[in-house]
Write a protein that holds these residues in place. Structure first.
Motif, short mmCIF file in Angstrom:
data_model
loop_
_atom_site.label_atom_id
_atom_site.label_comp_id
_atom_site.label_asym_id
_atom_site.label_seq_id
_atom_site.Cartn_x
_atom_site.Cartn_y
_atom_site.Cartn_z
N GLU A 60 0.82 -1.22 0.00
CA GLU A 60 0.00 0.00 0.00
C GLU A 60 0.85 1.26 0.00
OE1 GLU A 60 -3.08 1.48 -0.96
OE2 GLU A 60 -3.73 -0.34 0.11
N PRO A 61 0.75 2.10 -1.02
CA PRO A 61 1.48 3.38 -1.00
C PRO A 61 0.91 4.29 0.09
CG PRO A 61 -0.04 3.31 -2.86
CD PRO A 61 -0.08 1.95 -2.24
N CYS A 62 1.76 5.19 0.59
CA CYS A 62 1.34 6.02 1.72
C CYS A 62 0.33 7.10 1.32
CB CYS A 62 2.55 6.66 2.39
SG CYS A 62 3.32 7.97 1.39
N GLY A 63 0.45 7.58 0.08
CA GLY A 63 -0.47 8.62 -0.38
C GLY A 63 -0.07 10.02 0.05
N GLU A 64 0.95 10.15 0.87
CA GLU A 64 1.33 11.46 1.43
C GLU A 64 2.72 11.93 1.03
OE1 GLU A 64 -0.69 13.40 3.09
OE2 GLU A 64 -2.30 11.92 2.91
N CYS A 65 3.58 11.01 0.61
CA CYS A 65 4.96 11.40 0.28
C CYS A 65 4.98 12.18 -1.04
CB CYS A 65 5.85 10.16 0.19
SG CYS A 65 5.47 9.09 -1.23
N PRO A 66 6.10 12.86 -1.34
CA PRO A 66 6.18 13.64 -2.59
C PRO A 66 5.89 12.81 -3.85
CG PRO A 66 7.98 14.23 -1.14
CD PRO A 66 7.29 13.06 -0.50
N ASP A 67 6.39 11.55 -3.89
CA ASP A 67 6.14 10.70 -5.06
C ASP A 67 4.64 10.45 -5.24
OD1 ASP A 67 8.70 10.07 -6.26
OD2 ASP A 67 9.18 8.99 -4.42
N CYS A 68 3.97 10.06 -4.16
CA CYS A 68 2.53 9.76 -4.24
C CYS A 68 1.75 11.00 -4.67
CB CYS A 68 2.01 9.26 -2.89
SG CYS A 68 2.50 7.56 -2.50
N LYS A 69 2.07 12.13 -4.07
CA LYS A 69 1.32 13.36 -4.37
C LYS A 69 1.56 13.83 -5.80
CE LYS A 69 0.64 15.20 0.27
NZ LYS A 69 0.88 16.31 1.20
N ARG A 70 2.77 13.67 -6.29
CA ARG A 70 3.06 14.09 -7.67
C ARG A 70 2.35 13.19 -8.68
NH1 ARG A 70 9.33 16.03 -8.32
NH2 ARG A 70 9.17 17.90 -7.03
N ILE A 71 2.27 11.90 -8.38
CA ILE A 71 1.56 10.98 -9.28
C ILE A 71 0.07 11.32 -9.25
CG2 ILE A 71 0.88 8.57 -9.66
CD1 ILE A 71 3.74 7.82 -8.65
N ASP A 72 -0.47 11.60 -8.08
CA ASP A 72 -1.88 11.98 -7.97
C ASP A 72 -2.19 13.24 -8.78
OD1 ASP A 72 -2.89 9.93 -6.42
OD2 ASP A 72 -2.47 10.92 -4.51
N SER A 73 -1.25 14.18 -8.77
CA SER A 73 -1.48 15.45 -9.47
C SER A 73 -1.10 15.38 -10.95
CB SER A 73 -0.70 16.59 -8.79
OG SER A 73 0.69 16.34 -8.88
N GLY A 74 -0.50 14.25 -11.36
CA GLY A 74 -0.17 14.06 -12.78
C GLY A 74 1.09 14.77 -13.22
N ASN A 75 1.98 15.13 -12.29
CA ASN A 75 3.20 15.83 -12.72
C ASN A 75 4.49 15.22 -12.15
OD1 ASN A 75 3.13 16.64 -10.08
ND2 ASN A 75 2.87 18.83 -10.50
N HIS A 76 4.49 13.89 -11.99
CA HIS A 76 5.73 13.23 -11.56
C HIS A 76 6.69 13.17 -12.75
CE1 HIS A 76 8.59 10.37 -9.93
NE2 HIS A 76 7.95 10.37 -8.76
N PRO A 77 7.93 13.64 -12.58
CA PRO A 77 8.85 13.72 -13.73
C PRO A 77 9.27 12.37 -14.30
CG PRO A 77 10.00 14.22 -11.68
CD PRO A 77 8.55 14.16 -11.34
N ASP A 78 9.10 11.30 -13.53
CA ASP A 78 9.54 9.98 -14.01
C ASP A 78 8.37 9.04 -14.32
OD1 ASP A 78 12.29 10.62 -13.82
OD2 ASP A 78 12.20 10.31 -11.65
#
Length: 328
Positions: A60-78
């Protein structure tokens, strides 16, 4: 959204993916196949979050870390999401993706890409992607989403772990539609025609469909109560509304539901009927018709659907059908 929530719709897929995450054995490429509305994109994004999350618990991803939040917002660079540019996914899009993946990861060594409507790749794009799949990076995950896997190259399918997404059940679809404030009666009708939520909503947002339902119910009553008027009814309100072949096909499907409802009423399975707002007349018709007669009427409609696909004249098709339905 958590895996437990996603598992309510796709238990098999979620179990396989969460087990792979726990064992650190994710495949380098997945092919998610299934109808629209089955949750392919939601699960692909949640899998991507779990893949990148550095503080996930088991699967289960945490949903709170920078990676999770960037994926949620659609702007993760990787994390790269590729959609058809117009009607197709073009080779330039795949080349751009390969170029992006040639750079070092900005946040980590991991990279992921999701291809929506993967079957819409041009031949050039598909062959370019194939080379990409054959030589994956050490920490790269690819997720291809498709409704028509048979349109993909065999060589691409063979390099992916294929997961089949189960269609939404009729009751689940009705519940989802009524939650969006569609009436229960219209939701039940749309769900009897398709298990694809997006397609069901297209029906329900189209005033033509709402009128089509009313016209079919009216014809169903005419055929039972005033059969001598049925041919006249075709000219009054059927032919002006069901003008095209595709519209007639929907009309025949809706008419078939009427006779199925009569048959279900004869079997005392009223809880399964679609046109429950017309239960009184369905009950009377069920009492006054034999099961063999109703079965024959359903067969006549199925035969009309077959002849429709043979490009028969639409008005003649319906006139012949009405006469056969009157005979039983």
């Amino acid at each position: 959204m958590e895996w437990n929530t996603l598992a309510q719709r796709q238990p098999y897929v979620v179990k396989l993916l969460t087990n792979s995450l726990k064992k650190e054995r994710l495949a380098h490429a997945y092919l998610f196949k299934g109808n629209k509305g089955t949750g392919k994109k939601k699960i692909s994004l949640h899998l991507t979050k779990a893949y990148f999350c550095r503080v996930r618990k088991d699967s289960e991803p945490c949903g709170e870390c920078p990676d999770c939040k960037r994926i949620d917002s659609g702007n993760h660079p990787d994390v790269h999401l590729v959609k058809p540019d117009g009607q197709s996914i073009k080779i330039e899009q795949i080349r751009q993706l390969q170029k992006e993946f040639s750079y070092l990861g900005l946040e980590s060594k991991s990279k992921a890409y999701i291809l929506e409507h993967a079957e819409r790749m041009t031949n050039q794009a598909a062959n370019s992607l194939l080379k990409f799949l054959e030589e994956p990076g050490q920490e790269t995950i690819a997720i291809l989403l498709t409704e028509n896997p048979q349109q993909l190259l065999d060589t691409i399918r063979s390099r992916c772990q294929i997961l089949t997404f189960a269609p939404q059940s009729q009751n689940e679809l009705i519940e989802a539609l009524t939650e969006k404030d569609y009436s229960n009666q219209l939701a039940r009708t749309a769900a009897a025609l398709t298990n694809d939520q997006a397609e069901a909503e297209e029906y329900l947002n189209d005033e033509w469909f709402v009128i089509a339902r009313k016209n079919v119910l009216k014809l169903g009553e005419e055929l039972f109560e005033r059969p001598q008027r049925a041919l006249l009814a075709l000219h009054e309100y059927w032919n002006p509304h069901f003008k095209e072949k595709q519209q007639v096909e929907i009309g025949l499907d809706l008419l078939l539901i009427w006779y199925k409802d009569v048959f279900l009423t004869q079997l005392e399975e009223e809880h399964s009927i679609v046109y429950s707002d017309h239960q009184n007349i369905l009950s009377v018709q069920a009492l006054q018709s034999s099961q063999s007669r109703v079965r024959n009427q359903m067969l006549h409609i199925l035969e009309a659907k077959r002849r429709l696909n043979a490009n028969m004249n639409l008005q003649l098709l319906m006139e012949q059908l009405v006469l056969r339905l009157q005979e039983g």
